[in-house]
Design a protein around this motif. Structure first.
Motif, PDB file in Angstrom:
ATOM      1  N   GLU A 243       0.807  -1.221   0.000  1.00 29.14           N
ATOM      2  CA  GLU A 243       0.000   0.000   0.000  1.00 29.14           C
ATOM      3  C   GLU A 243       0.845   1.280   0.000  1.00 29.14           C
ATOM      4  O   GLU A 243       0.547   2.217  -0.766  1.00 29.14           O
ATOM      5  CB  GLU A 243      -0.971  -0.005   1.187  1.00 29.14           C
ATOM      6  CG  GLU A 243      -2.108   1.005   1.066  1.00 29.14           C
ATOM      7  CD  GLU A 243      -2.979   0.765  -0.159  1.00 29.14           C
ATOM      8  OE1 GLU A 243      -3.409   1.756  -0.782  1.00 29.14           O
ATOM      9  OE2 GLU A 243      -3.226  -0.414  -0.497  1.00 29.14           O
ATOM     10  N   PRO A 244       1.918   1.392   0.828  1.00 28.24           N
ATOM     11  CA  PRO A 244       2.717   2.636   0.799  1.00 28.24           C
ATOM     12  C   PRO A 244       3.411   2.876  -0.541  1.00 28.24           C
ATOM     13  O   PRO A 244       3.774   4.015  -0.840  1.00 28.24           O
ATOM     14  CB  PRO A 244       3.747   2.414   1.917  1.00 28.24           C
ATOM     15  CG  PRO A 244       3.133   1.392   2.808  1.00 28.24           C
ATOM     16  CD  PRO A 244       2.352   0.493   1.903  1.00 28.24           C
TER      17      PRO A 244
ATOM     18  N   ASN B  26       9.170   5.030  -4.250  1.00 29.34           N
ATOM     19  CA  ASN B  26       8.758   4.553  -2.934  1.00 29.34           C
ATOM     20  C   ASN B  26       9.498   3.288  -2.538  1.00 29.34           C
ATOM     21  O   ASN B  26       9.775   3.072  -1.350  1.00 29.34           O
ATOM     22  CB  ASN B  26       7.240   4.316  -2.916  1.00 29.34           C
ATOM     23  CG  ASN B  26       6.451   5.610  -2.968  1.00 29.34           C
ATOM     24  OD1 ASN B  26       6.889   6.632  -2.462  1.00 29.34           O
ATOM     25  ND2 ASN B  26       5.294   5.576  -3.606  1.00 29.34           N
TER      26      ASN B  26
ATOM     27  N   ALA C 103      11.782   2.970   0.798  1.00 30.59           N
ATOM     28  CA  ALA C 103      11.494   1.947   1.797  1.00 30.59           C
ATOM     29  C   ALA C 103      12.757   1.211   2.223  1.00 30.59           C
ATOM     30  O   ALA C 103      12.986   0.986   3.421  1.00 30.59           O
ATOM     31  CB  ALA C 103      10.457   0.958   1.257  1.00 30.59           C
TER      32      ALA C 103
ATOM     33  N   LYS D 237       2.078   2.808  -3.359  1.00 33.03           N
ATOM     34  CA  LYS D 237       1.158   3.469  -4.286  1.00 33.03           C
ATOM     35  C   LYS D 237       1.087   4.981  -4.052  1.00 33.03           C
ATOM     36  O   LYS D 237       0.433   5.686  -4.822  1.00 33.03           O
ATOM     37  CB  LYS D 237      -0.257   2.897  -4.117  1.00 33.03           C
ATOM     38  CG  LYS D 237      -0.359   1.384  -4.292  1.00 33.03           C
ATOM     39  CD  LYS D 237      -1.793   0.946  -4.019  1.00 33.03           C
ATOM     40  CE  LYS D 237      -1.942  -0.557  -4.031  1.00 33.03           C
ATOM     41  NZ  LYS D 237      -3.347  -0.960  -3.749  1.00 33.03           N
ATOM     42  N   LYS D 238       1.745   5.454  -2.987  1.00 28.61           N
ATOM     43  CA  LYS D 238       1.624   6.858  -2.620  1.00 28.61           C
ATOM     44  C   LYS D 238       2.164   7.756  -3.719  1.00 28.61           C
ATOM     45  O   LYS D 238       3.258   7.555  -4.235  1.00 28.61           O
ATOM     46  CB  LYS D 238       2.384   7.108  -1.319  1.00 28.61           C
ATOM     47  CG  LYS D 238       2.271   8.535  -0.811  1.00 28.61           C
ATOM     48  CD  LYS D 238       3.035   8.715   0.491  1.00 28.61           C
ATOM     49  CE  LYS D 238       2.960  10.155   0.983  1.00 28.61           C
ATOM     50  NZ  LYS D 238       3.731  10.344   2.252  1.00 28.61           N
TER      51      LYS D 238
ATOM     52  N   ASP E 152       6.202   6.710  -9.259  1.00 27.33           N
ATOM     53  CA  ASP E 152       5.920   6.702  -7.820  1.00 27.33           C
ATOM     54  C   ASP E 152       6.342   5.375  -7.194  1.00 27.33           C
ATOM     55  O   ASP E 152       6.908   5.333  -6.093  1.00 27.33           O
ATOM     56  CB  ASP E 152       4.433   6.938  -7.568  1.00 27.33           C
ATOM     57  CG  ASP E 152       3.991   8.351  -7.929  1.00 27.33           C
ATOM     58  OD1 ASP E 152       4.841   9.267  -7.889  1.00 27.33           O
ATOM     59  OD2 ASP E 152       2.802   8.527  -8.263  1.00 27.33           O
TER      60      ASP E 152
END
Length: 473
Positions: A281-282, A313, A317, A284-285, A309
């Motif tokens: 999920e993060p 990301n 991470a 997709k930010k 993106d």
């Protein structure tokens, strides 16, 4: 003599001395020290052949092809373990003398690193140019052309991209023909950034890059394709859009976004106390855009930046996991600062410049590999430029100083030429990730794979698995 005249006399002597220095004959430059440049070439494993060029000096300087007394031959050097092949051949109105370094390379090539190709006019015997190859690639060379008896002009090409153009050289072609390459570098060192063109082959960072490549290659046979597929933080195969488990009616696997995540998970997993992978999920930010006037802004529902993106990301991470107590900038690893290829905000570099860009980035950031997001015009009603494919790029210099690029796509290794052919109008945006031997790819268990590839490598014409947006049905 009055003080005024004394000052005028001293000034005149200074001007005369300066003029004398500026117009020194080129042979006097041979007296200067070029130990730094010699060291650069030695570290880069670029072999010299000046011993043989000096040995057959008369052949090089003869005014006609017929006068040349030295036939094609094979020479051993006393000053170097590298042997040199010399051949001569006519071509149209010119003829060529080729000093070919017999250095290790993957295929039989005449344009090996450090080789000199002299071109001379058949009618006049004058030098037309000389190419000095800096990679085992026909489009990577130093080009020197004569200006007059004591001066020349130099251009430098890396994989067909011109890095320098018409740099003045205070040496004539006759002097260049029998001088070490390090000497030529020394007299131009204030105009050309030579360390930015040659990289030490013995850097331990290259060993780490090669080690990671060797870990990935054997696992490619287990990778299967599945549209919108990735592994969640627990290693389960899910769909990126919904995070729901993948259907059992097709092989569990990855799209290109999930495949790149799998490789980056190999760095993230060893840093996680529970051995978890990066949550989806993060990734997709949405990030901020660099361009003031965002292309495709009115069609944001098409999610044209999803690939960009995603890779940014991912890099964030793994960097945050390695240094949890440091402040990590989301955009710090964007590769935007090349000197010789234009960068375009939010879309990156022309994909056709892939090799020269990665050559420069590899020298700037030794030991880093790159996540790349490729954008092209895509779709209809309207046609947009969209980040629609991602892959991993591992540039490195081998133990002989040859530049190599390994590109890992969904389940196979792709050549730069093949990727460029697949996206002929594409641009690629790079984000850096530091390579590490603390690397362990998530296991692809047999029960997660419904079928195995019959061969260890898939064909390069395998269809590309495109990025899909997780925010658009």
């Amino acid at each position: 003599m009055c003080p005024f005249l004394l000052r005028q006399y001293a000034y005149a002597k200074y001007i005369a001395a300066l003029a004398a220095f500026l117009f020194l004959p080129s042979f006097l430059f041979a007296q200067q020290d070029y130990e730094v440049e010699k060291r650069i070439l030695q570290d880069a494993q670029l072999a010299e052949n000046v011993e043989i060029r000096q040995l057959v000096e008369q052949t090089l300087l003869d005014r006609s092809f017929e006068q040349a007394s030295t036939p094609s031959a094979f020479y051993r050097q006393k000053s170097s373990p590298i042997s040199v092949s010399l051949d001569m051949q006519k071509a149209g109105t010119d003829y060529y003398l080729r000093f070919i370094n017999n250095v290790p390379t993957y295929t039989l090539r005449s344009y090996t690193r450090g080789s000199y190709f002299f071109q001379k006019n058949l009618a006049s015997g004058d030098f037309v140019q000389v190419k000095i190859f800096i990679q085992d690639n026909p489009d990577s060379y130093i080009l020197v052309e004569p200006e007059d008896e004591h001066r020349s002009r130099m251009s430098i090409f890396v994989y067909g991209s011109r890095f320098y153009h018409n740099v003045p050289v205070p040496m004539g072609m006759r002097a260049i023909a029998i001088s070490p390459l390090a000497h030529l570098m020394s007299v131009t060192k204030y105009l050309i950034d030579w360390p930015a063109l040659f990289q030490p082959a013995a850097y331990p960072e290259w060993q780490t890059i090669r080690w990671m490549i060797e870990q990935i290659r054997p696992q490619l046979i287990l990778v299967r394709e599945n549209e919108d597929g990735a592994q969640n933080e627990h290693g389960q195969f899910v769909y990126i859009e919904t995070l729901q488990p993948q259907s059992t009616t097709q092989p569990f696997g990855f799209n290109c976004s999930g495949f790149v995540k799998w490789i980056v998970d190999g760095l993230f997993k060893p840093t996680n106390p529970q051995g978890l992978l990066i949550p989806i999920e993060p990734l997709k930010k949405e990030g901020l855009r660099q361009a003031d006037n965002r292309w495709n802004d009115q069609y944001d529902m098409r999610d044209p930046y999803f690939g960009l993106d995603w890779i940014r990301n991912l890099a964030y991470a793994v960097r945050k996991a390695r240094w949890p107590l440091q402040t990590v900038d989301l955009y710090a690893e964007d590769a935007r600062n090349t000197s010789f290829t234009p960068f375009f905000n939010d879309i990156g570099y022309p994909l056709e410049k892939l090799e020269p860009v990665l050559y420069e980035l590899a020298i700037k950031y030794p030991g880093d590999f790159f996540l790349g997001s490729i954008s092209t015009e895509f779709g209809s009603a309207p046609v947009l430029r969209q980040h629609r494919h991602v892959a991993t790029f591992f540039p490195y210099f081998d133990e002989y100083g040859n530049f190599r690029i390994s590109i890992f796509d969904v389940g196979f290794e792709r050549s730069p030429q093949n990727l460029i052919k697949a996206f002929p109008t594409g641009f690629v945006y790079f984000v850096r990730v530091e390579a590490s031997k603390q690397f362990s790819l998530p296991v692809l268990r047999a029960e997660n794979i419904t079928e195995f590839a019959e061969n260890s490598t898939q064909q390069e014409n395998t269809p590309l698995v495109q990025v899909t947006s997780s925010r658009v049905p």
